[in-house]
Design an enzyme around this catalytic site. Structure first.
Site, PDB file in Angstrom:
ATOM      1  N   ASP A  17       0.821  -1.228   0.000  1.00  0.00           N
ATOM      2  CA  ASP A  17       0.000   0.000   0.000  1.00  0.00           C
ATOM      3  C   ASP A  17       0.847   1.266   0.000  1.00  0.00           C
ATOM      4  O   ASP A  17       0.429   2.307   0.495  1.00  0.00           O
ATOM      5  CB  ASP A  17      -0.951   0.044   1.224  1.00  0.00           C
ATOM      6  N   LYS A  20       2.318   2.068  -5.020  1.00  0.00           N
ATOM      7  CA  LYS A  20       3.035   1.547  -6.204  1.00  0.00           C
ATOM      8  C   LYS A  20       2.251   1.812  -7.482  1.00  0.00           C
ATOM      9  O   LYS A  20       2.822   2.114  -8.521  1.00  0.00           O
ATOM     10  CB  LYS A  20       3.266   0.034  -6.061  1.00  0.00           C
ATOM     11  N   GLY A  44      -4.310  -4.512  -4.368  1.00  0.00           N
ATOM     12  CA  GLY A  44      -5.185  -3.535  -5.002  1.00  0.00           C
ATOM     13  C   GLY A  44      -4.429  -2.263  -5.248  1.00  0.00           C
ATOM     14  O   GLY A  44      -3.872  -1.683  -4.324  1.00  0.00           O
ATOM     15  N   HIS A  45      -4.330  -1.852  -6.494  1.00  0.00           N
ATOM     16  CA  HIS A  45      -3.690  -0.572  -6.789  1.00  0.00           C
ATOM     17  C   HIS A  45      -4.776   0.443  -7.088  1.00  0.00           C
ATOM     18  O   HIS A  45      -5.678   0.167  -7.873  1.00  0.00           O
ATOM     19  CB  HIS A  45      -2.810  -0.686  -8.041  1.00  0.00           C
ATOM     20  N   GLN A 227       2.067  -5.929  -3.048  1.00  0.00           N
ATOM     21  CA  GLN A 227       2.408  -5.952  -1.614  1.00  0.00           C
ATOM     22  C   GLN A 227       3.775  -5.274  -1.387  1.00  0.00           C
ATOM     23  O   GLN A 227       4.142  -4.416  -2.164  1.00  0.00           O
ATOM     24  CB  GLN A 227       2.397  -7.385  -1.057  1.00  0.00           C
TER      25      GLN A 227
HETATM   26  P1  GDP Z   1      -0.404   0.281  -3.838  1.00  0.00           P
HETATM   27  O1  GDP Z   1      -1.022  -1.050  -3.678  1.00  0.00           O
HETATM   28  O2  GDP Z   1       1.013   0.289  -3.369  1.00  0.00           O
HETATM   29  O3  GDP Z   1      -0.577   0.847  -5.207  1.00  0.00           O
HETATM   30  O4  GDP Z   1      -1.138   1.258  -2.843  1.00  0.00           O
HETATM   31  P2  GDP Z   1      -2.707   1.572  -2.741  1.00  0.00           P
HETATM   32  O5  GDP Z   1      -3.257   1.865  -4.068  1.00  0.00           O
HETATM   33  O6  GDP Z   1      -3.389   0.546  -1.924  1.00  0.00           O
HETATM   34  O7  GDP Z   1      -2.674   2.853  -1.829  1.00  0.00           O
HETATM   35  C1  GDP Z   1      -2.175   3.975  -2.266  1.00  0.00           C
HETATM   36  C2  GDP Z   1      -3.235   5.020  -2.061  1.00  0.00           C
HETATM   37  O8  GDP Z   1      -2.587   6.234  -1.887  1.00  0.00           O
HETATM   38  C3  GDP Z   1      -4.158   5.208  -3.254  1.00  0.00           C
HETATM   39  O9  GDP Z   1      -5.422   5.593  -2.804  1.00  0.00           O
HETATM   40  C4  GDP Z   1      -3.493   6.341  -4.029  1.00  0.00           C
HETATM   41  O10 GDP Z   1      -4.391   7.092  -4.801  1.00  0.00           O
HETATM   42  C5  GDP Z   1      -2.945   7.137  -2.919  1.00  0.00           C
HETATM   43  N1  GDP Z   1      -1.711   7.859  -3.235  1.00  0.00           N
HETATM   44  C6  GDP Z   1      -0.648   7.446  -3.976  1.00  0.00           C
HETATM   45  N2  GDP Z   1       0.305   8.391  -3.969  1.00  0.00           N
HETATM   46  C7  GDP Z   1      -0.170   9.405  -3.200  1.00  0.00           C
HETATM   47  C8  GDP Z   1       0.365  10.659  -2.777  1.00  0.00           C
HETATM   48  O11 GDP Z   1       1.471  11.030  -3.098  1.00  0.00           O
HETATM   49  N3  GDP Z   1      -0.421  11.425  -1.971  1.00  0.00           N
HETATM   50  C9  GDP Z   1      -1.668  11.055  -1.553  1.00  0.00           C
HETATM   51  N4  GDP Z   1      -2.345  11.858  -0.767  1.00  0.00           N
HETATM   52  N5  GDP Z   1      -2.193   9.876  -1.918  1.00  0.00           N
HETATM   53  C10 GDP Z   1      -1.450   9.070  -2.729  1.00  0.00           C
END
Ligand code: GDP
Length: 429
Positions: A17, A20, A44-45, A227
């Site tokens: 989370d 990525k 989940g991205h 992950q």
């Molecule tokens: P992933 O699995 O690593 O892609 O992470 P997730 O998608 O589960 O969580 C990332 C969350 O953070 C998502 O809701 C993104 O839209 C949000 N996000 C990503 N980069 C940023 C950022 O720089 N600032 C903010 N406020 N939210 C971000």
């Protein structure tokens, strides 16, 4: 712009989370192929394009860039029903998909009995792992146990029926052992899943051959992990980990290329720490701060909606991630979430229960519950960073925070993300 290699891995450096999806989405602009190398629909991205929000579970987030080829490598476990639901939802939202998605012939199929077993074993476990209950663990167990069914098997109905039948019977017995009862229509659920087999075969490919050929032809490739490092089956906080290798080396085995084909490894690091599911989180906030940052950062799981536990930046983990993944660069995400905080703490080491101070990530997971982080306190910048696009425009205190993170992690910061949108990114160097 930071220099990228022809073949770059993007890997999470904490407990997943990290954002990525957003970083892959930014980097995908400059590549031809994006491939997933492990995990299943438990990842989940969340990617924001303009004002549109997309949540992707199995299809690489590169799909949101027109014309990019997106592959699912042999290292993933593929839930056909979920996969086509996601695929069709993207089509319905106007994404051109034809010829753009490929699935490894060697990828393992996640079938309804895996989900059943996952839920039965988790609900009866003395020490639950906190899985998403989607069958990922049992599907990887079948892979390691040589009982798995692969995409290539879909082309041979007789062999398929035999292997699925054996696995189904075994699962039935195990579910009974857990004292749970399976749905009476498990056979129907299996039939429904397998009915998608022909459609899936239409997308089947040899991802290793495809990527290697593309690299030889001068194309650019991004390998996308799911992950994070602390959830890696070998290197994470075992047993509170996911059931695959999430770290960068798995990008080679999980797609079918050689490790020497990889030129760069970008580690995605959130500007603070979060964790979903069970297991220790050494730098956990106190309850009030936990709630505050969870709301500020929207820290709820993309797949399950579960609240994530939040904590201070932990350099013991990111330093470990730099080592295990061989990071060539770092992308810091969610810096903006910290904009309002008056001061920030950064864990530089752990004090073990016996008083010893260590900068290394302990192998004994249970010892993590007893460690006391050694903190450094830095002043907060208390100014909005959402609209900053150049490092030199960041508040000096934000730059000091990033410099300290870089120093402690031991890999150069190449990107800083300051919001959910594609353009809210600061390239460094
Ligand atoms: P992933 O699995 O690593 O892609 O992470 P997730 O998608 O589960 O969580 C990332 C969350 O953070 C998502 O809701 C993104 O839209 C949000 N996000 C990503 N980069 C940023 C950022 O720089 N600032 C903010 N406020 N939210 C971000």
């Amino acid at each position: 712009m930071p220099e990228q290699g022809a073949c770059t891995v993007v890997v999470g450096c904490q407990w997943g989370d990290e954002g990525k999806g957003k970083i892959v989405d930014v980097l995908a602009e400059d590549v031809d192929i994006v491939a997933r190398y492990q995990g299943g629909a438990n990842a989940g991205h969340t990617v924001k394009v303009g004002d549109d929000m997309f949540v992707l579970h199995q299809i690489p987030s590169g799909i949101l860039h027109a014309g990019k080829r997106c592959l699912l490598g042999n290292g993933v476990v593929l839930d056909m029903q979920q996969f086509f639901q996601e695929y069709d939802a993207l089509v319905a939202r106007g994404i051109a998909m034809d010829g753009r998605v490929g699935v490894s012939l060697r990828a393992q199929l996640l079938l309804p009995y895996h989900r059943l077993l996952d839920q039965a074993s988790e609900s009866s476990a003395a020490e639950p792992i906190g899985t998403t209950g989607r069958g990922i663990g049992p599907a990887y167990e079948d892979k390691a146990g040589r009982r798995g069914v692969r995409v290539a098997d879909l082309g041979n109905p007789e062999r398929l029926a035999k292997r699925v039948g054996a696995a189904r019977d075994r699962t039935g017995r195990r579910v009974e052992q857990f004292g749970a009862t399976g749905p009476v229509d498990l056979d129907r659920a299996i039939d429904e899943a397998l009915a998608l087999g022909e459609r899936l075969l239409g997308l089947a490919t040899d991802t290793g051959v495809e990527i290697t050929t593309a690299l030889k032809a001068g194309r650019r490739v991004l390998l996308e992990g799911a992950q994070g490092t602390a959830l890696d089956l070998d290197h994470g906080t075992y047993p509170f980990v996911t059931s695959s290798n999430t770290t960068a080396a798995a990008a080679a085995t999980g797609t079918g290329i050689g490790p020497t084909a990889i030129d760069a490894v970008i580690g995605v690091v959130k500007a603070y720490t979060t964790r979903v599911g069970e297991g220790p989180l050494p730098t956990a906030f106190d309850p009030e701060m936990d709630e505050r940052v969870r709301q500020l950062g929207g820290e709820f799981g993309a797949t399950t909606g579960r609240p994530r536990r939040c904590g201070w930046f932990d350099s013991v983990i990111t330093r470990f991630a730099a080592q295990v993944n061989g990071l060539t660069g770092v992308a810091i995400t969610k810096l903006d979430v910290l904009d309002t905080l008056p001061e920030l703490r950064v864990a530089t080491a752990y004090r073990l229960p016996n008083g010893t101070v260590t900068e290394s990530f302990p192998a004994d997971t249970w010892s993590l519950t007893g460690v006391e982080p050694v903190y450094e306190t830095l002043p907060g910048w208390q100014a909005p960073t959402h609209d900053v696009r150049r490092v030199s425009d960041l508040p000096a205190k934000a730059r000091a925070y990033l410099d300290r993170i870089e120093e402690l992690t031991g890999a150069p910061v190449q990107w800083i993300s300051v919001g959910t949108k594609r353009n809210q990114i600061i390239p460094v160097g």
